[in-house]
Structure formats: structure tokens, C-alpha cells
Write a protein that holds these residues in place. Structure first.
Motif, PDB file in Angstrom:
ATOM      1  N   PHE A   1       0.834  -1.202   0.000  1.00 40.53           N
ATOM      2  CA  PHE A   1       0.000   0.000   0.000  1.00 40.53           C
ATOM      3  C   PHE A   1       0.871   1.255   0.000  1.00 40.53           C
ATOM      4  O   PHE A   1       0.583   2.228  -0.704  1.00 40.53           O
ATOM      5  CB  PHE A   1      -0.929  -0.009   1.218  1.00 40.53           C
ATOM      6  N   LEU A   2       1.927   1.224   0.783  1.00 42.77           N
ATOM      7  CA  LEU A   2       2.868   2.347   0.804  1.00 42.77           C
ATOM      8  C   LEU A   2       3.454   2.577  -0.583  1.00 42.77           C
ATOM      9  O   LEU A   2       3.528   3.716  -1.071  1.00 42.77           O
ATOM     10  CB  LEU A   2       3.976   2.056   1.821  1.00 42.77           C
ATOM     11  N   LYS A   3       3.822   1.518  -1.243  1.00 40.57           N
ATOM     12  CA  LYS A   3       4.455   1.602  -2.570  1.00 40.57           C
ATOM     13  C   LYS A   3       3.456   2.009  -3.652  1.00 40.57           C
ATOM     14  O   LYS A   3       3.763   2.857  -4.507  1.00 40.57           O
ATOM     15  CB  LYS A   3       5.075   0.246  -2.915  1.00 40.57           C
ATOM     16  N   ASN A   4       2.247   1.456  -3.602  1.00 41.98           N
ATOM     17  CA  ASN A   4       1.301   1.629  -4.709  1.00 41.98           C
ATOM     18  C   ASN A   4       0.351   2.805  -4.550  1.00 41.98           C
ATOM     19  O   ASN A   4      -0.122   3.358  -5.547  1.00 41.98           O
ATOM     20  CB  ASN A   4       0.483   0.341  -4.899  1.00 41.98           C
ATOM     21  N   ALA A   5       0.087   3.212  -3.310  1.00 41.10           N
ATOM     22  CA  ALA A   5      -0.895   4.279  -3.079  1.00 41.10           C
ATOM     23  C   ALA A   5      -0.278   5.545  -2.487  1.00 41.10           C
ATOM     24  O   ALA A   5      -0.570   6.651  -2.938  1.00 41.10           O
ATOM     25  CB  ALA A   5      -2.007   3.770  -2.159  1.00 41.10           C
ATOM     26  N   CYS A   6       0.573   5.382  -1.480  1.00 40.35           N
ATOM     27  CA  CYS A   6       1.089   6.548  -0.760  1.00 40.35           C
ATOM     28  C   CYS A   6       2.247   7.233  -1.484  1.00 40.35           C
ATOM     29  O   CYS A   6       2.532   8.406  -1.231  1.00 40.35           O
ATOM     30  CB  CYS A   6       1.546   6.138   0.643  1.00 40.35           C
ATOM     31  N   TRP A   7       2.892   6.530  -2.368  1.00 43.41           N
ATOM     32  CA  TRP A   7       4.091   7.025  -3.051  1.00 43.41           C
ATOM     33  C   TRP A   7       3.704   7.872  -4.266  1.00 43.41           C
ATOM     34  O   TRP A   7       2.916   7.442  -5.102  1.00 43.41           O
ATOM     35  CB  TRP A   7       4.935   5.837  -3.500  1.00 43.41           C
ATOM     36  N   ASP A   8       4.264   9.069  -4.349  1.00 42.59           N
ATOM     37  CA  ASP A   8       4.039   9.959  -5.496  1.00 42.59           C
ATOM     38  C   ASP A   8       4.974   9.532  -6.631  1.00 42.59           C
ATOM     39  O   ASP A   8       6.180   9.791  -6.582  1.00 42.59           O
ATOM     40  CB  ASP A   8       4.299  11.406  -5.091  1.00 42.59           C
ATOM     41  N   LYS A   9       4.413   8.888  -7.636  1.00 37.34           N
ATOM     42  CA  LYS A   9       5.241   8.322  -8.699  1.00 37.34           C
ATOM     43  C   LYS A   9       5.770   9.377  -9.671  1.00 37.34           C
ATOM     44  O   LYS A   9       6.709   9.132 -10.417  1.00 37.34           O
ATOM     45  CB  LYS A   9       4.448   7.250  -9.445  1.00 37.34           C
ATOM     46  N   LYS A  10       5.178  10.566  -9.635  1.00 42.74           N
ATOM     47  CA  LYS A  10       5.643  11.644 -10.510  1.00 42.74           C
ATOM     48  C   LYS A  10       6.761  12.460  -9.855  1.00 42.74           C
ATOM     49  O   LYS A  10       7.826  12.645 -10.448  1.00 42.74           O
ATOM     50  CB  LYS A  10       4.482  12.576 -10.869  1.00 42.74           C
ATOM     51  N   ASN A  11       6.524  12.928  -8.648  1.00 34.67           N
ATOM     52  CA  ASN A  11       7.452  13.844  -7.988  1.00 34.67           C
ATOM     53  C   ASN A  11       8.359  13.169  -6.956  1.00 34.67           C
ATOM     54  O   ASN A  11       9.320  13.776  -6.499  1.00 34.67           O
ATOM     55  CB  ASN A  11       6.670  14.953  -7.282  1.00 34.67           C
ATOM     56  N   GLY A  12       8.033  11.937  -6.591  1.00 36.36           N
ATOM     57  CA  GLY A  12       8.770  11.267  -5.535  1.00 36.36           C
ATOM     58  C   GLY A  12       8.215  11.622  -4.166  1.00 36.36           C
ATOM     59  O   GLY A  12       7.470  12.580  -3.995  1.00 36.36           O
ATOM     60  N   GLY A  13       8.570  10.834  -3.195  1.00 34.11           N
ATOM     61  CA  GLY A  13       8.115  11.079  -1.838  1.00 34.11           C
ATOM     62  C   GLY A  13       6.759  10.488  -1.537  1.00 34.11           C
ATOM     63  O   GLY A  13       6.099   9.903  -2.407  1.00 34.11           O
ATOM     64  N   VAL A  14       6.329  10.660  -0.306  1.00 31.47           N
ATOM     65  CA  VAL A  14       5.097  10.068   0.200  1.00 31.47           C
ATOM     66  C   VAL A  14       4.107  11.177   0.534  1.00 31.47           C
ATOM     67  O   VAL A  14       4.463  12.170   1.168  1.00 31.47           O
ATOM     68  CB  VAL A  14       5.404   9.213   1.454  1.00 31.47           C
ATOM     69  N   TYR A  15       2.868  10.985   0.092  1.00 27.82           N
ATOM     70  CA  TYR A  15       1.800  11.941   0.381  1.00 27.82           C
ATOM     71  C   TYR A  15       1.497  11.981   1.884  1.00 27.82           C
ATOM     72  O   TYR A  15       1.856  11.080   2.632  1.00 27.82           O
ATOM     73  CB  TYR A  15       0.509  11.538  -0.342  1.00 27.82           C
ATOM     74  N   TRP A  16       0.743  12.998   2.284  1.00 25.19           N
ATOM     75  CA  TRP A  16       0.256  13.062   3.660  1.00 25.19           C
ATOM     76  C   TRP A  16      -0.848  12.032   3.890  1.00 25.19           C
ATOM     77  O   TRP A  16      -0.851  11.335   4.899  1.00 25.19           O
ATOM     78  CB  TRP A  16      -0.264  14.469   3.971  1.00 25.19           C
ATOM     79  N   SER A  17      -1.782  11.924   2.933  1.00 21.52           N
ATOM     80  CA  SER A  17      -2.875  10.963   3.103  1.00 21.52           C
ATOM     81  C   SER A  17      -3.443  10.589   1.742  1.00 21.52           C
ATOM     82  O   SER A  17      -3.262  11.299   0.749  1.00 21.52           O
ATOM     83  CB  SER A  17      -3.983  11.533   3.995  1.00 21.52           C
TER      84      SER A  17
END
Length: 393
Positions: free
Chosen positions: A83-99
Motif C-alpha cells: 500500500f505504501l508503494k502503490n498508493a502513498c508514493w508519489d510516482k511523478k514527484n517522488g516522496g510520500v503523500y500526507w494521506s
């Protein structure tokens, strides 16, 4: 209470209460874990899923597996990692979203240094548990992102939009101030890097850990008041008179742990007087013989007994006992555990599985019925980690 009795009680609580409860919030349809369970014990399956919540749950199950070697726990950690890899990760800009939303689509797309740190914490522990090199690679991507885009020469900045333009730090500011730098974010970047170094021993990470200990010693720790300052301007000038009891006792043992992991005599010599001073001050001013108050702002004590503060207090006093041999710390750890058993663990019927702690209670143990049982900040990170530490120690 004998040490072995406390260990046995904590092991039972971990395996029959906390682990089954968080397993029950697993969302097999949309991924991750359900983001909200109210005081009424009703889950909101369409609630926003905090990325901090899900990274902390991943960290929890990875460490539970490493300790207990139950394969079902590794499966839970893998579920969180996906879930962290597929949903929370911003695949365009990098990094992890807040929610993200319940279905895994982005909700709040801001990037917070604190959030990236907890993902590093989770990914490092998951790598140790699973051997999955992808998790370690992702942890280093976040490390490079923090070091490249989320700090200045003085320390770590806080909040950014999804493209890493700096924004106001509303998420990690409280008590009526907006802080440019916080003790809290520094502490958890420090904690995350310690875990990353522990599982991979990369010296560039060790150098940053030492740099952060220098900041704690020279900017955050206030030797005259025997505490850490909490909220700061850009140059580490404190902007509020606040003593966060829970953060100080947590910092004390996390720094001692990091020095141990680094195996660095110079930093042990530098930091041990600070961690012992913080522990001693908390024992003197915040511990009432049974539990720990929350914080003191401008001389006024917030008397709520908050779940995470009690959990960190148990570990902090156990650590203080181990480092100094002071038996009153061991006794205090056992008394706070008794308070947790008597007042914080929710004994009501109605759980689908296991049980959790109340968010907070009054000093007499009366729970706050306005606070949920699980939400973006309320997770098994603090109380689960308390269990791991008590069992290991």
C-alpha cells in the motif's frame, strides 16, 4: 511486580490484544488499513487513510515478525508495504503523500519531512524482516529526497507541496504557533535514520545521525531548564515556552539507542549526560507516582494522560534504569504499566478482535469519549513499540 511478570503481561497484551486488533483493520479490497475507528468501536471504511498511519502499521508488523517469527505478521507487513508503494508514493514527484482516500487515490498531496521519515522507518524494518531489497532502495530514495530538498544548513525544514515548494508547517505546529523547525520532526528523522543505519550500516547515514545529535545538544536541549525546546524559527530560536514531557522521555531513550547502534564512544560521552538529565527531570516534574502528565505550557500543566506519552514513559524509565541503575526508574516503569492496565487499555466489549488503548484519559482514569480508538495519528507504533522494548529488555 517481578520483571518476569511484567514481561509476561506485556507479551500477552501484545499477542492477544494489539496484534489481533490491527489485523482486524486490514482492508483487503482497497489496500492498507482502515483509517478510522470511533470511540463507539465502529469502523469508517471510507475514512481517509493517513500515510503516517499506514507506514507505522507496516513498521509495527515488520518488528512484530522479527520478534515473534509468526509468518502471518510478515504477511501483514507485506500488505502495508504494498500500500505504501502503490498508493502513498508519489510516482511523478517522488516522496510520500500526507494521506490518501480509502480507495488509495491521493487525498492530501503535501509532502512533510516527518512523513518521509516514518516511511524510511517502515521500509528499513520491512527490509530487515523480509529481505526485500526494493524496500531498502525506496528508503534510500526518501533519504536522498530529505537531504536534497527538505533541509538547509541548520536543520530540517518541515512542510512542502507535492512538487517540494515550501509551505506553512500547519501539520506539525500546535499551541497557537506556526514553527519553521520542530523538535518533533528532527527526532523522528533521527529515529528513522538510526533504523536505516542499523539494518544497512551506511556511513553517510551515520554522519547525518551525528549531525542531528549535535543539533539536539547545541540547539534543542536547554540545559538551564533541563528540557528540550519544542517549536523554533528558522534559526532554532524557541518561539514558545513549552515542555513536552512525552517527547523528552522518548528522546532520552531514542538517543541512547542510537548511540548504541552507532557504537560511538565520543557521542556516548557527549549525549549521555543530556539523556540522563532529561530522564531525571521528567521523573521529578511530570511523574505523579502512577502516570505522566502531557505537557506544561507557560507554567500550566496539561493533565491529560495520553496513550503515547504513557507508552514512551515505560520505555524511557526502563532505559533510565538500565543506564544508571536507579531502582526508582524501574519502579516508575512498572507503576506506569499498572496505570496502563487499569485505565488506558479499553476493556469494553464490542471489538471485532483484540482491543486497543483509549486515546487519552484523565488523571483518575476517566476516558475521553470524544476521541477515537484509531485515526491517522492513533496506531500501534507507540504502544506496540513499548511491548517490543519491554520484551527485549
Amino acid at each position: 511486580m517481578a520483571n518476569s511478570e511484567m514481561r509476561s503481561e506485556v507479551m500477552t497484551h501484545l499477542t492477544t490484544d494489539i496484534i489481533p486488533f490491527w489485523k482486524s483493520l486490514r482492508d483487503d479490497e482497497n489496500g492498507g488499513y482502515t483509517g478510522y475507528l470511533g470511540y463507539d468501536l465502529k469502523a469508517d471504511k471510507k475514512a481517509v487513510k493517513g500515510c503516517i498511519l499506514n507506514s507505522r502499521i507496516t513498521w509495527f508488523f515488520a518488528n512484530a515478525y522479527t520478534l515473534l517469527r509468526d509468518e502471518s505478521l510478515l504477511k501483514e507487513a507485506e500488505h502495508g508495504f504494498e500500500f505504501l508503494k502503490n498508493a502513498c508514493w508519489d510516482k511523478k514527484n517522488g516522496g510520500v503523500y500526507w494521506s490518501v482516500n480509502y480507495d488509495g487515490t491521493p487525498a492530501e498531496t503535501l509532502k512533510h519531512t516527518y512523513n518521509q521519515a516514518f516511511s524510511i522507518y517502515a521500509l528499513s524494518s520491512y527490509y530487515e524482516a523480509s529481505g526485500d531489497r526494493e524496500a531498502l532502495d525506496m528508503a534510500y530514495q526518501l533519504y536522498e529526497l530529505i537531504e536534497g530538498k527538505m533541509r538547509d544548513e541548520l536543520g530540517y525544514k518541515e512542510a512542502f507541496d507535492e512538487a517540494f515548494n515550501e509551505i506553512d508547517n500547519e501539520k506539525l505546529s500546535e499551541n497557537g504557533v506556526i514553527a519553521s523547525k520542530t523538535m518533533n520532526t528532527l527526532l523522528h528523522v533521527f529515529e528513522a535514520y538510526t533504523e536505516l543505519y542499523r539494518v544497512d550500516h551506511n556511513e553517510k547515514v551515520a554522519d547525518q545521525i551525528k549531525w542531528m545529535m549535535d543539533i539536539v545538544a547545541e540547539k534543542v536541549y536547554n540545559p538551564k531548564l533541563h528540557r528540550q525546546e519544542v517549536f523554533f524559527d528558522e534559526a532554532w530560536n524557541p518561539i514558545i515556552d513549552l515542555h513536552s514531557y512525552g517527547h523528552d522521555i522518548e528522546t532520552a531513550w531514542l538517543i541512547d539507542r542510537s548511540v548504541e547502534v552507532l557504537n560511538d564512544e565520543a557521542y556516548e560521552k557527549k549525549m549521555s549526560p543530556i539523556t540522563q538529565d532529561l530522564t531525571n527531570q521528567i521523573y521529578k516534574v511530570a511523574f505523579d507516582g502512577a502516570s505522566l502528565a502531557n505537557e506544561c505550557e507557560k507554567g500550566v500543566v496539561n493533565e491529560w494522560r495520553i496513550w503515547w506519552v504513557q507508552a514512551e514513559t515505560v520505555v524511557g524509565f526502563l532505559n533510565g534504569y538500565e543506564k544508571t541503575g536507579r531502582l526508582e526508574y524501574l519502579d516508575a516503569a512498572k507503576k506506569v504499566w499498572q496505570f496502563i492496565k487499569d485505565h488506558l487499555i479499553d476493556k469494553r466489549d464490542g471489538y471485532a478482535a483484540g482491543r486497543e488503548w483509549y486515546w487519552r484519559v484523565q488523571a483518575d482514569g476517566t476516558p475521553d469519549e470524544t476521541q477515537p480508538i484509531a485515526e491517522p495519528w492513533k496506531c500501534p507504533y507507540h504502544n506496540g513499540r513499548m511491548c517490543f522494548e519491554v520484551i527485549r529488555r
